[in-house]
Design a protein around this motif. Sequence first.
Motif, PDB file in Angstrom:
ATOM      1  N   GLU A 191       3.476  -7.329   0.855  1.00 42.96           N
ATOM      2  CA  GLU A 191       3.418  -6.874  -0.540  1.00 42.96           C
ATOM      3  C   GLU A 191       4.779  -6.908  -1.328  1.00 42.96           C
ATOM      4  O   GLU A 191       5.491  -6.206  -0.593  1.00 42.96           O
ATOM      5  N   ILE A 193       4.978  -3.473  -3.962  1.00 42.85           N
ATOM      6  CA  ILE A 193       4.827  -2.955  -4.552  1.00 42.85           C
ATOM      7  C   ILE A 193       6.047  -1.708  -5.419  1.00 42.85           C
ATOM      8  O   ILE A 193       7.114  -1.539  -5.235  1.00 42.85           O
ATOM      9  N   ASP A 194       5.601  -2.009  -7.195  1.00 39.44           N
ATOM     10  CA  ASP A 194       5.993  -1.206  -7.562  1.00 39.44           C
ATOM     11  C   ASP A 194       6.624   0.824  -7.706  1.00 39.44           C
ATOM     12  O   ASP A 194       5.171   1.033  -7.490  1.00 39.44           O
ATOM     13  N   SER A 236      10.743  -2.319  -6.913  1.00 40.58           N
ATOM     14  CA  SER A 236      10.018  -2.223  -6.428  1.00 40.58           C
ATOM     15  C   SER A 236      10.139  -2.396  -4.750  1.00 40.58           C
ATOM     16  O   SER A 236      11.152  -2.546  -4.645  1.00 40.58           O
ATOM     17  N   GLY A 274       3.054   6.758  -4.041  1.00 34.10           N
ATOM     18  CA  GLY A 274       2.748   6.563  -5.777  1.00 34.10           C
ATOM     19  C   GLY A 274       2.666   4.943  -6.353  1.00 34.10           C
ATOM     20  O   GLY A 274       2.726   4.857  -7.335  1.00 34.10           O
ATOM     21  N   GLY A 275       3.514   4.186  -5.438  1.00 36.99           N
ATOM     22  CA  GLY A 275       3.620   3.129  -5.537  1.00 36.99           C
ATOM     23  C   GLY A 275       2.573   1.868  -5.739  1.00 36.99           C
ATOM     24  O   GLY A 275       1.170   2.542  -5.151  1.00 36.99           O
ATOM     25  N   LYS A 276       2.325   0.887  -6.807  1.00 39.34           N
ATOM     26  CA  LYS A 276       1.439   0.026  -6.800  1.00 39.34           C
ATOM     27  C   LYS A 276       1.777  -0.780  -7.093  1.00 39.34           C
ATOM     28  O   LYS A 276       2.678  -1.802  -6.857  1.00 39.34           O
ATOM     29  N   SER A 277       0.239  -2.238  -6.096  1.00 33.37           N
ATOM     30  CA  SER A 277       0.564  -3.275  -5.441  1.00 33.37           C
ATOM     31  C   SER A 277       0.913  -4.544  -6.700  1.00 33.37           C
ATOM     32  O   SER A 277       0.562  -4.100  -7.603  1.00 33.37           O
ATOM     33  N   LYS A 278       1.871  -5.172  -6.642  1.00 37.85           N
ATOM     34  CA  LYS A 278       1.498  -6.106  -7.648  1.00 37.85           C
ATOM     35  C   LYS A 278       1.116  -7.369  -7.396  1.00 37.85           C
ATOM     36  O   LYS A 278       1.415  -8.447  -7.871  1.00 37.85           O
TER      37      LYS A 278
ATOM     38  N   ASP B   7      -9.364  -7.320  -3.358  1.00 34.28           N
ATOM     39  CA  ASP B   7      -8.287  -6.344  -3.852  1.00 34.28           C
ATOM     40  C   ASP B   7      -7.158  -7.212  -3.883  1.00 34.28           C
ATOM     41  O   ASP B   7      -5.879  -6.644  -4.949  1.00 34.28           O
ATOM     42  N   LEU B  11      -4.213  -9.503  -7.203  1.00 33.23           N
ATOM     43  CA  LEU B  11      -3.201  -9.382  -7.784  1.00 33.23           C
ATOM     44  C   LEU B  11      -2.243 -10.640  -7.720  1.00 33.23           C
ATOM     45  O   LEU B  11      -1.527  -9.992  -8.795  1.00 33.23           O
TER      46      LEU B  11
END
Lengths: 434, 93
Positions: A191, A193-194, A236, A274-278, B7, B11
Motif C-alpha cells: 500500500e 500511504i500518503d 508517502s 493519520g495516513g491515507k492509503s492511495k 475498499d 483506490l
Amino acid sequence: MSEAFDVAIVGAGPAGISAACILAQRGVKTIVLERGEYAGAKNMFGGVLYGYDLARILPDFKERNCPIERNIVESRIWYLWQEGGYSISYRDRAFAEERRLNAFTVGRARFDRWYAEQAKQLGALVVGATVVTDLLKDAAGRVVGVRTDRPAGDLAAQVVLLADGVNSPLAVHAGIRPEPRPVDIALAVKEVIDLPEEVIDERFNVGIDQGITTEILGSTTWGMNGVAFLYTNRHSISLGIGANLADLARERVKPYEMLESFKAHPMVAPLIEGGKSKEYLAHWLPEGGYETIPQLYGDGYLIAGDSAMLFNALHREGSNLAMTSGRLAAETILQAIEKGDFSRMGLQSYGERLRQTYVLPDMQKYRRFPAFLEKHQELFNKVPELTGLAAREMLTVNGVSKKKKQRKIWQTIRGKMSLLELMRLAWEGWRSVK
Amino acid sequence: MTVKIEDKLFLDRFKVDDESHLKIVDGAICMTQCGEQPCLYICPANVYKLEKDRISVSYEGCLECGSCRIGCPHLNIEWRFPRGGYGVRHKFG
C-alpha cells in the motif's frame, strides 16, 4: 507495424529500458513493446533503486531530472513478534554526502515513464498498450521477431530481448523458461500511504529529501516464509508484505488480511497513523534464486531482469540486477551486430559478462538461501516469540535476579526447540549466506 | 480480522475490458476434484468467489500478478494479460 528492427525488447521496465538506452545511443534500431498504456502502468516493486547501476547507463541521471523520492541514509532491519520486536539500524553521513544516491526510493509509475522518455530521446521507439503474445521463429527454431496483440502485429527483429518481468506467460509459451513453481515465488502486496512531507521527516528523524528503508522479518508473515518492508517516499510511505506462494496456499491466508494485521503492529501503526492509503498493488518476487535461472540466451534471443529470475532475496536487490543485466544484454547485442552473428554462439558472451559483474556471483553466493528459509519455518513461527519473550523478561525490572531470568528464558526456549534444532538453524543459516 | 478488499481495490485505477482475460477451463473440476481451492485465498484482489455451484471470476479487479495461474493445483485457469492498455493502471507503483 510491418517494419523490421534490429532489436525488439519486450517490456519497458528497468531491464528493457536500460538495454534500449545503450542500444539507441549507438544508433541501433530498437523498439520497446510495453503492455501497459504507458511505461510503469503495470510495474511495482518495494521501492528502492541503486545509483551505481543507473549511472552506468545514464551518468547524468540527476541532471535529467530523475524523479527521485528520497535519498536513503539509513537502513533498518526488524525482527518482530506479535507484541513487539528487535530493531537494528545503520545510518551513515557518507550516504547523505559523497555516496548520496547510493540507494533511493522511486514510484515506478513516474520513474519508468521518465526512464522510457530518456530512451526515446536517445532514439529508441517505445510503444505502449501492446502485448507480445508469442515469439516468431524460423524453420530452424531461431527467434526472428515477435507477435503482438495489435492487428497485423508481427514484427521482425534480428534479436529479441525478453525483459517482461517475473510473470511471463510469453517466456513459458515460447519454451524459454518453465512456469515458476509456487515455492519459487513470493507474492507481495503493498500500500502507498500518503503523509505530509514534514511528518515523515519527523517520524523517521531525517532531513529534507532523506529517507530510510526497513526490512522486516518474523511472525509478521504469520509463520510463513516471507518478508515485509516499509520505505519512505517524499510524501508517502510504501508499506508491503510478501510470503511464499506455496505457503500462502497451504495456510489459506489472504494476503491483504496479512497486510492489514502488519499495519496494526505496535511498531508499524504509529509510523503510518493519520495516513491515507492511495494505492493498493500486488506483484511477484522471483525468490527461487540461482537454481531457477533459465538458459539466458539462445538463437536470436536473450532474457534479462526479473524474467530471468535475477533477484537477490537476502539483500532485497532486484531493480539493479535488472538494469545491469539489461545493459549487459545490450552490450552483447552490440558485439553480435558487429559480427553479424545472432546465433546462440554469437550471444554467448552474455553469460560471461554476467559472471564478470556482481550479478551471477551474488546469485551463486546465496544459492542455498531460498532452501534454507523454506526448511526453517521456525524463523517465522517459534523463534520470533521466543526471542521477544526473552527480551521482555530481561528488560522487566521486577526484583528477580538476572541469573534466574536467564534460566527461565533458557527453559522456555528448550521447551520449544531442541539443542540440535538450534545448532542446525545456526549452522545451516551461516552456510546459506557465507 | 475481516478486511474489505473492495475498499483497497477502490483506490486503484482500472481500464476494464468487455471480455475476461481469466477463464476457468472446466468449472466441474473446481467443484468436484479440488478440495483445496487455493484461488479463494491467494488472490490479492479476491477475484475468485465461491458461489452455490461454481467459482465466479471478477476479472475487473485483477492485479495481474499471475498467482492463480500457477497456484491452481489442477492448472485449470486459462490466464492471459488483458489486451494492451487495459487492466490495472498504477498511479504511484
